[in-house]
Design a protein around this motif. Sequence first.
Motif, mmCIF file in Angstrom:
data_model
loop_
_atom_site.group_PDB
_atom_site.id
_atom_site.type_symbol
_atom_site.label_atom_id
_atom_site.label_comp_id
_atom_site.label_asym_id
_atom_site.label_seq_id
_atom_site.Cartn_x
_atom_site.Cartn_y
_atom_site.Cartn_z
ATOM 1 N N LEU A 284 47.069 0.559 2.786
ATOM 2 C CA LEU A 284 46.315 1.164 1.684
ATOM 3 C C LEU A 284 45.255 1.963 2.308
ATOM 4 O O LEU A 284 44.106 1.441 2.957
ATOM 5 C CB LEU A 284 46.068 0.312 0.533
ATOM 6 N N GLY A 285 45.002 3.209 2.076
ATOM 7 C CA GLY A 285 43.793 3.909 2.545
ATOM 8 C C GLY A 285 43.983 4.532 3.799
ATOM 9 O O GLY A 285 43.085 5.083 4.375
ATOM 10 N N ASN A 286 45.220 4.668 4.288
ATOM 11 C CA ASN A 286 45.510 5.198 5.558
ATOM 12 C C ASN A 286 46.592 6.618 5.451
ATOM 13 O O ASN A 286 47.638 6.384 6.157
ATOM 14 C CB ASN A 286 46.146 4.228 6.552
ATOM 15 N N PRO A 287 46.156 7.353 4.361
ATOM 16 C CA PRO A 287 47.408 8.237 4.288
ATOM 17 C C PRO A 287 46.867 9.447 5.346
ATOM 18 O O PRO A 287 45.833 9.488 6.049
ATOM 19 C CB PRO A 287 47.103 8.927 2.986
ATOM 20 N N GLY A 288 48.059 10.244 5.768
ATOM 21 C CA GLY A 288 47.920 11.217 6.672
ATOM 22 C C GLY A 288 47.514 12.599 6.249
ATOM 23 O O GLY A 288 47.527 13.014 4.984
ATOM 24 N N ILE A 289 47.160 13.608 7.404
ATOM 25 C CA ILE A 289 46.889 15.005 6.641
ATOM 26 C C ILE A 289 47.621 15.878 7.823
ATOM 27 O O ILE A 289 48.207 15.399 8.922
ATOM 28 C CB ILE A 289 45.335 15.308 7.013
ATOM 29 N N ALA A 290 47.967 17.123 7.457
ATOM 30 C CA ALA A 290 48.544 18.047 8.325
ATOM 31 C C ALA A 290 47.498 19.267 8.225
ATOM 32 O O ALA A 290 46.965 19.832 6.967
ATOM 33 C CB ALA A 290 49.795 18.350 8.025
ATOM 34 N N LEU A 291 47.430 20.265 9.270
ATOM 35 C CA LEU A 291 46.796 21.605 9.253
ATOM 36 C C LEU A 291 47.761 22.493 9.657
ATOM 37 O O LEU A 291 48.616 22.324 10.447
ATOM 38 C CB LEU A 291 45.666 21.566 10.186
ATOM 39 N N GLY A 292 47.785 23.743 8.918
ATOM 40 C CA GLY A 292 48.627 24.724 9.285
ATOM 41 C C GLY A 292 48.441 25.954 8.320
ATOM 42 O O GLY A 292 47.809 25.671 7.357
ATOM 43 N N ASP A 293 48.776 27.038 8.757
ATOM 44 C CA ASP A 293 48.601 28.513 8.054
ATOM 45 C C ASP A 293 49.655 28.344 7.019
ATOM 46 O O ASP A 293 50.663 28.983 7.326
ATOM 47 C CB ASP A 293 48.461 29.393 8.958
ATOM 48 N N VAL A 294 49.751 28.220 5.738
ATOM 49 C CA VAL A 294 50.773 28.092 4.742
ATOM 50 C C VAL A 294 51.038 29.371 4.228
ATOM 51 O O VAL A 294 52.296 29.626 3.874
ATOM 52 C CB VAL A 294 50.699 27.068 3.753
ATOM 53 N N LEU A 302 44.667 22.785 4.495
ATOM 54 C CA LEU A 302 44.904 21.285 4.774
ATOM 55 C C LEU A 302 45.786 20.732 3.656
ATOM 56 O O LEU A 302 45.772 20.997 2.651
ATOM 57 C CB LEU A 302 43.388 20.777 4.506
ATOM 58 N N TYR A 303 46.968 19.941 4.184
ATOM 59 C CA TYR A 303 47.850 19.245 3.122
ATOM 60 C C TYR A 303 47.228 17.745 3.363
ATOM 61 O O TYR A 303 47.200 17.162 4.485
ATOM 62 C CB TYR A 303 49.256 19.501 3.739
ATOM 63 N N LEU A 304 47.177 17.087 2.234
ATOM 64 C CA LEU A 304 46.557 15.765 2.352
ATOM 65 C C LEU A 304 47.564 14.900 1.611
ATOM 66 O O LEU A 304 47.900 14.910 0.442
ATOM 67 C CB LEU A 304 45.230 15.621 1.582
ATOM 68 N N CYS A 305 48.041 13.757 2.223
ATOM 69 C CA CYS A 305 48.742 12.720 1.661
ATOM 70 C C CYS A 305 48.190 11.556 0.823
ATOM 71 O O CYS A 305 46.843 11.469 1.247
ATOM 72 C CB CYS A 305 49.470 11.807 2.650
ATOM 73 N N GLN A 306 48.647 10.923 -0.235
ATOM 74 C CA GLN A 306 47.780 10.055 -1.031
ATOM 75 C C GLN A 306 48.824 8.805 -1.180
ATOM 76 O O GLN A 306 49.849 8.953 -1.036
ATOM 77 C CB GLN A 306 47.162 10.677 -2.270
ATOM 78 N N GLU A 307 48.480 7.819 -1.781
ATOM 79 C CA GLU A 307 49.022 6.731 -2.163
ATOM 80 C C GLU A 307 49.782 6.845 -3.288
ATOM 81 O O GLU A 307 49.575 7.586 -4.053
ATOM 82 C CB GLU A 307 47.922 5.311 -2.259
ATOM 83 N N ASP A 308 50.727 5.841 -3.614
ATOM 84 C CA ASP A 308 51.887 6.039 -4.666
ATOM 85 C C ASP A 308 51.009 5.965 -5.774
ATOM 86 O O ASP A 308 50.038 5.307 -6.230
ATOM 87 C CB ASP A 308 52.746 4.875 -4.510
ATOM 88 N N LEU A 342 53.656 17.009 8.395
ATOM 89 C CA LEU A 342 53.909 17.955 9.538
ATOM 90 C C LEU A 342 53.924 19.358 8.820
ATOM 91 O O LEU A 342 54.543 19.446 7.788
ATOM 92 C CB LEU A 342 54.792 17.651 10.368
ATOM 93 N N LEU A 343 53.170 20.241 9.221
ATOM 94 C CA LEU A 343 53.375 21.700 9.005
ATOM 95 C C LEU A 343 53.818 22.302 10.276
ATOM 96 O O LEU A 343 53.252 22.819 11.004
ATOM 97 C CB LEU A 343 52.137 22.199 8.451
ATOM 98 N N VAL A 344 55.152 22.820 10.219
ATOM 99 C CA VAL A 344 55.830 23.404 11.364
ATOM 100 C C VAL A 344 56.918 24.133 10.776
ATOM 101 O O VAL A 344 57.468 24.121 9.830
ATOM 102 C CB VAL A 344 56.338 22.170 12.359
ATOM 103 N N ASP A 345 57.497 25.100 11.619
ATOM 104 C CA ASP A 345 58.414 25.921 11.217
ATOM 105 C C ASP A 345 59.764 25.108 11.688
ATOM 106 O O ASP A 345 60.313 25.405 12.655
ATOM 107 C CB ASP A 345 58.141 27.240 11.953
ATOM 108 N N PHE A 346 60.579 24.801 10.754
ATOM 109 C CA PHE A 346 62.199 24.107 10.945
ATOM 110 C C PHE A 346 63.053 25.196 10.973
ATOM 111 O O PHE A 346 64.113 24.953 11.818
ATOM 112 C CB PHE A 346 62.208 22.922 9.917
ATOM 113 N N ASP A 347 62.970 26.268 10.234
ATOM 114 C CA ASP A 347 64.040 27.119 10.392
ATOM 115 C C ASP A 347 63.856 28.522 11.054
ATOM 116 O O ASP A 347 64.442 29.512 10.935
ATOM 117 C CB ASP A 347 64.503 27.621 8.950
#
Length: 629
Positions: A284-294, A302-308, A342-347
């Motif tokens: 608990l308290g360890n969510p992840g983040i991702a940076l990217g030009d959306v 900035l994309y920020l994860c949170q807990e359930d 992750l913010l990446v180009d999959f397609d």
Amino acid sequence: MKSPDSHTDTATSSQSRNRKRRVIIGVSLPLIAAIFVGTQSDENDTSADTLDKPYLVPAPSEPPMESLDDPNADGWPTEALAKQAKEQLKGIGKLILNREKIDRKTLRQFITEDISFNTLKPVKLDAAYSDSALNVVRMTNQSAAVKRQGLAELEAALRKLGNPLTGATDLRFEPKVFRVQQEADSFTTQQYVAISGITESGAIEQHATWHTRWVNGFGDGLPRLTSLEVSDFEQVNSHTPGRTLFSDCTQSVLGSTTSFQQQLGRGYGHWLRHIQDTQYFFWLGNPGIALGDVNGDGLDDLYLCQEDGLPNRLYVQNPDGTLRDESEKSGVNWLEGSRSALLVDFDNDGDQDLAVAIIGGIILAANQGDGRFEFQTLIPTADDLMSMSAADYDEDGLLDLYICTYYQNGPQGPQSRSSGIGGAFVYHDSNSGGPNSLFRNETTRGGEFKFRNVTTETGLDDNNLRWSLAASWEDYDNDGDQDLYVANDFGRNNLFRNDGGNFIDVAAESGVEDSASGMAVTWGDYDRNGHMDVYVSNMFSAAGNRITFQEQFKPDAPKEVRSRLQRFARGSTLMKALENGSFEDISDSASVAMARWAWGTSFVDLNNDGWQDIVVANGNITGEDPGDL
């Protein structure tokens, strides 16, 4: 939960898309009434004061922490000595930071009259680095240090050591006792000492290693310092008047958003008391983040994860550097407990798509080109996901996904693992963690995302149950394809060499099999010789360094096991790549092992001089009282 006036047992249940828990509590109706209604201890006492007081269910009293955590009673007297030494060192540190309070009477509380020492701050300090922002000087020749003796001499030396911090703010003195050795009527300790403050001309930090001897037998029961030797010394000055090199800009960037005020700004302590799903309480308290030009405007978002139960957030950057919350508008404010993103180009359509690791799967969403996302698919995985990394391992032009997993799935779902780690668990060489996975990207142009699990067929099943936290891709052998390093918390780390799309774990033969509670890993050519070096951030443990070198620590264990456990506590690891494909551990000589309780790390050229520096995020979750660490 069933109402208190139900004539059946109380049942509590919670469920989500991928998991369900049911706990049956067998209690009688009178006890339920006592809990919910507030039964009085005296049936004739019907005063308002009594009625307003909730009835507390009787519980056995718990012993005080002092009795539970007593190193003498546990057979570790050296830990008690280390605690006493640290207490005395902190007293000396307060005097260094407040030079006007230094006098002979005060010093006698901590130091003997016949104290012997060498120069606390060497007269000759050689320049190690200098630019427009930083100036670093170090001691290089300790053999020439002058031996001194007596309380009066040390008083002058302590005043001199604190001179650069005159008038400074944010003063700190922090000793880390990492060795202790008990003798007949004395004991010795080794400690890292950090002294810092912020002056009108900039921040100042002093780092040194002190070797000290203490004698016992004083009325207050505390030892006195009788010998002090400084084996290394470094001072860093920043040219940033009145502030540190980096400043916390969270409030100015995010403070005006409603989600920050109502959620992020409340902090871990608040949500710890309000979160409903604590099945993964350990993380608990360890969510992840991702940076990217959306949205394609050239600014990182900035994309920020949170807990359930708390929505994930997408913060889009404004031209002035502030962030606006577009989580709902973008369609990515999912409520599932999320670990990483992750913010990446999959397609390969030129915009940043989104992958989010939740409990039991990977959410994939396609960017519509303007920062709005369309949910594509959920890839089922093991439950306890941690981090993700993306690379084109098979050179087909599409980014593939590697997933790190911590716990194994339990027979009753995630809840069966919530109690943590214990029993006969092997901390230094475990192979009982959850399985990591490699998913091959088989998306066709214009089609929906499609990923296939190729872990087994690519050879990544080998050494794959080691409580993994992070992984990083790099072509370390310069053969044109991407190799993979996996940092494991309890098992030995992996270096998977990519041989045409098939992987072989060569960590042991390459000398890069670090086993020290790996938290994160980063690649970089720090010495600019054309070969990629690797840095693994691990947890430095002062207590672990003290205990594992004591004679009573695992006396019957093989020497290799003791050595591995000693290494487990040492700290982080920098491994220099050699021309023959192997690696050399240069952590100590490069002075990067003691990165404290290290988590994320990255090679970054902070000052744009062409040389890659190392940034390490360290520390742990704490409350308002920093003493809880």
